[in-house]
Design a protein around this motif. Sequence first.
Motif, PDB file in Angstrom:
ATOM      1  N   LEU A 103     -17.370 -19.381  11.038  1.00 36.34           N
ATOM      2  CA  LEU A 103     -15.945 -19.638  10.812  1.00 36.34           C
ATOM      3  C   LEU A 103     -15.233 -18.419  10.244  1.00 36.34           C
ATOM      4  O   LEU A 103     -14.074 -18.159  10.575  1.00 36.34           O
ATOM      5  CB  LEU A 103     -15.783 -20.841   9.886  1.00 36.34           C
ATOM      6  CG  LEU A 103     -16.193 -22.182  10.533  1.00 36.34           C
ATOM      7  CD1 LEU A 103     -16.327 -23.267   9.473  1.00 36.34           C
ATOM      8  CD2 LEU A 103     -15.193 -22.596  11.603  1.00 36.34           C
ATOM      9  N   LYS A 106     -14.567 -16.401  13.246  1.00 33.72           N
ATOM     10  CA  LYS A 106     -13.497 -16.991  14.056  1.00 33.72           C
ATOM     11  C   LYS A 106     -12.126 -16.638  13.502  1.00 33.72           C
ATOM     12  O   LYS A 106     -11.212 -16.253  14.249  1.00 33.72           O
ATOM     13  CB  LYS A 106     -13.655 -18.508  14.094  1.00 33.72           C
ATOM     14  CG  LYS A 106     -12.500 -19.218  14.795  1.00 33.72           C
ATOM     15  CD  LYS A 106     -12.598 -20.718  14.680  1.00 33.72           C
ATOM     16  CE  LYS A 106     -11.385 -21.378  15.324  1.00 33.72           C
ATOM     17  NZ  LYS A 106     -11.405 -22.848  15.202  1.00 33.72           N
ATOM     18  N   TYR A 107     -11.963 -16.758  12.194  1.00 30.01           N
ATOM     19  CA  TYR A 107     -10.663 -16.528  11.571  1.00 30.01           C
ATOM     20  C   TYR A 107     -10.452 -15.087  11.123  1.00 30.01           C
ATOM     21  O   TYR A 107      -9.448 -14.782  10.471  1.00 30.01           O
ATOM     22  CB  TYR A 107     -10.489 -17.479  10.391  1.00 30.01           C
ATOM     23  CG  TYR A 107     -10.419 -18.929  10.813  1.00 30.01           C
ATOM     24  CD1 TYR A 107      -9.382 -19.400  11.609  1.00 30.01           C
ATOM     25  CD2 TYR A 107     -11.407 -19.839  10.427  1.00 30.01           C
ATOM     26  CE1 TYR A 107      -9.322 -20.724  12.011  1.00 30.01           C
ATOM     27  CE2 TYR A 107     -11.351 -21.171  10.816  1.00 30.01           C
ATOM     28  CZ  TYR A 107     -10.307 -21.602  11.605  1.00 30.01           C
ATOM     29  OH  TYR A 107     -10.258 -22.907  12.003  1.00 30.01           O
ATOM     30  N   LYS A 108     -11.456 -14.205  11.448  1.00 29.46           N
ATOM     31  CA  LYS A 108     -11.362 -12.781  11.095  1.00 29.46           C
ATOM     32  C   LYS A 108     -11.087 -12.604   9.604  1.00 29.46           C
ATOM     33  O   LYS A 108     -10.263 -11.792   9.188  1.00 29.46           O
ATOM     34  CB  LYS A 108     -10.281 -12.082  11.926  1.00 29.46           C
ATOM     35  CG  LYS A 108     -10.527 -12.125  13.430  1.00 29.46           C
ATOM     36  CD  LYS A 108      -9.416 -11.417  14.177  1.00 29.46           C
ATOM     37  CE  LYS A 108      -9.701 -11.337  15.671  1.00 29.46           C
ATOM     38  NZ  LYS A 108      -9.752 -12.629  16.320  1.00 29.46           N
ATOM     39  N   LYS A 109     -11.798 -13.388   8.827  1.00 29.61           N
ATOM     40  CA  LYS A 109     -11.585 -13.386   7.375  1.00 29.61           C
ATOM     41  C   LYS A 109     -12.635 -12.524   6.694  1.00 29.61           C
ATOM     42  O   LYS A 109     -13.831 -12.692   6.912  1.00 29.61           O
ATOM     43  CB  LYS A 109     -11.690 -14.824   6.846  1.00 29.61           C
ATOM     44  CG  LYS A 109     -11.271 -14.987   5.403  1.00 29.61           C
ATOM     45  CD  LYS A 109      -9.764 -14.969   5.265  1.00 29.61           C
ATOM     46  CE  LYS A 109      -9.323 -15.295   3.849  1.00 29.61           C
ATOM     47  NZ  LYS A 109      -7.873 -15.274   3.695  1.00 29.61           N
ATOM     48  N   TYR A 120     -15.259 -20.246   1.423  1.00 25.08           N
ATOM     49  CA  TYR A 120     -14.395 -20.411   2.591  1.00 25.08           C
ATOM     50  C   TYR A 120     -14.888 -21.506   3.535  1.00 25.08           C
ATOM     51  O   TYR A 120     -16.090 -21.598   3.832  1.00 25.08           O
ATOM     52  CB  TYR A 120     -14.323 -19.102   3.389  1.00 25.08           C
ATOM     53  CG  TYR A 120     -13.527 -18.004   2.710  1.00 25.08           C
ATOM     54  CD1 TYR A 120     -12.136 -18.004   2.759  1.00 25.08           C
ATOM     55  CD2 TYR A 120     -14.174 -16.977   2.036  1.00 25.08           C
ATOM     56  CE1 TYR A 120     -11.398 -16.988   2.164  1.00 25.08           C
ATOM     57  CE2 TYR A 120     -13.454 -15.959   1.429  1.00 25.08           C
ATOM     58  CZ  TYR A 120     -12.061 -15.974   1.486  1.00 25.08           C
ATOM     59  OH  TYR A 120     -11.348 -14.974   0.890  1.00 25.08           O
ATOM     60  N   TYR A 121     -13.966 -22.310   4.044  1.00 23.82           N
ATOM     61  CA  TYR A 121     -14.167 -23.209   5.190  1.00 23.82           C
ATOM     62  C   TYR A 121     -15.325 -24.202   5.011  1.00 23.82           C
ATOM     63  O   TYR A 121     -15.938 -24.635   5.986  1.00 23.82           O
ATOM     64  CB  TYR A 121     -14.395 -22.390   6.469  1.00 23.82           C
ATOM     65  CG  TYR A 121     -13.351 -21.324   6.679  1.00 23.82           C
ATOM     66  CD1 TYR A 121     -12.003 -21.653   6.789  1.00 23.82           C
ATOM     67  CD2 TYR A 121     -13.707 -19.980   6.730  1.00 23.82           C
ATOM     68  CE1 TYR A 121     -11.034 -20.669   6.976  1.00 23.82           C
ATOM     69  CE2 TYR A 121     -12.757 -18.993   6.905  1.00 23.82           C
ATOM     70  CZ  TYR A 121     -11.419 -19.339   7.026  1.00 23.82           C
ATOM     71  OH  TYR A 121     -10.480 -18.363   7.196  1.00 23.82           O
ATOM     72  N   HIS A 161     -15.948 -22.422  17.348  1.00 25.40           N
ATOM     73  CA  HIS A 161     -14.888 -21.598  17.954  1.00 25.40           C
ATOM     74  C   HIS A 161     -13.967 -22.414  18.856  1.00 25.40           C
ATOM     75  O   HIS A 161     -13.015 -21.876  19.411  1.00 25.40           O
ATOM     76  CB  HIS A 161     -15.538 -20.456  18.750  1.00 25.40           C
ATOM     77  CG  HIS A 161     -14.549 -19.503  19.353  1.00 25.40           C
ATOM     78  ND1 HIS A 161     -13.598 -18.844  18.615  1.00 25.40           N
ATOM     79  CD2 HIS A 161     -14.357 -19.109  20.647  1.00 25.40           C
ATOM     80  CE1 HIS A 161     -12.858 -18.094  19.410  1.00 25.40           C
ATOM     81  NE2 HIS A 161     -13.302 -18.232  20.647  1.00 25.40           N
TER      82      HIS A 161
END
Length: 252
Positions: A103, A106-109, A120-121, A161
Amino acid sequence: MSLLKIESISKSFGGVKAVNNVSFDLPRGQLLALLGPNGAGKSTCFNMLNGQLKPDTGSIKLEDIELVGMHPRQIWSEGVGRTFQISATFGSLTVLENMQMVLLSKYKKLFSWWKPAAGYYKQQALDLLEQVGMADQANRACNELAYGDVKRVELAMALAHEPKLLLMDEPTAGMAPKERNLLVALVKKMVIERNLSVLFTEHSMDVVFEHADRMIVFARGELIADGGAEEIRSDSKVRKVYFGSGKSFEVA
């Protein structure tokens, strides 16, 4: 309208035509099995679909987007997920941490010293694990899991994703018969619930005939059959490829 449309793709290695002028399509919400003996061209086809190999000729379109020439990461970003025959989880991380890593990608975090990745997430990761029946093992390291459970985690990671198309290369390799059927039944459930399109290769004919909506068969790089279970069972070319004769196609 088809989600995936393959038109006249070919790939040669030296003088060997691994895939020769193959065309097929995949509608939304269909579980499509790609069959064939060893050396039929299945893996080469898969590797062209997700950008690891570039076709010598032909077109691969996801909806109206041409995928030929894109790198795997670009194809992934367009909504094409993939699982591999060899497990690809981080064994020393927990199931939950594996999901959080996907994740984050996916979120480019990027996580910082002030807020580590574990923050996160978490709930989103747990929700995905719940869908594949692995939420109760979220805090176990992946290297402690049974092989069938690792495959469930990989499925959850691929679904994170939110792909339109999922490519699964031998998803049940190394699994016992009961585990094989449970995993592919779970994939079929995702196909229905998410209107997901899945293309998978598989050697276990019991799994294929039990769950696949449609089958295509390769032999020596060419597509020789396309249809439902009864059509494939009765196809003389398929029987010849698998048995070398007109012997009837039976599933154990």
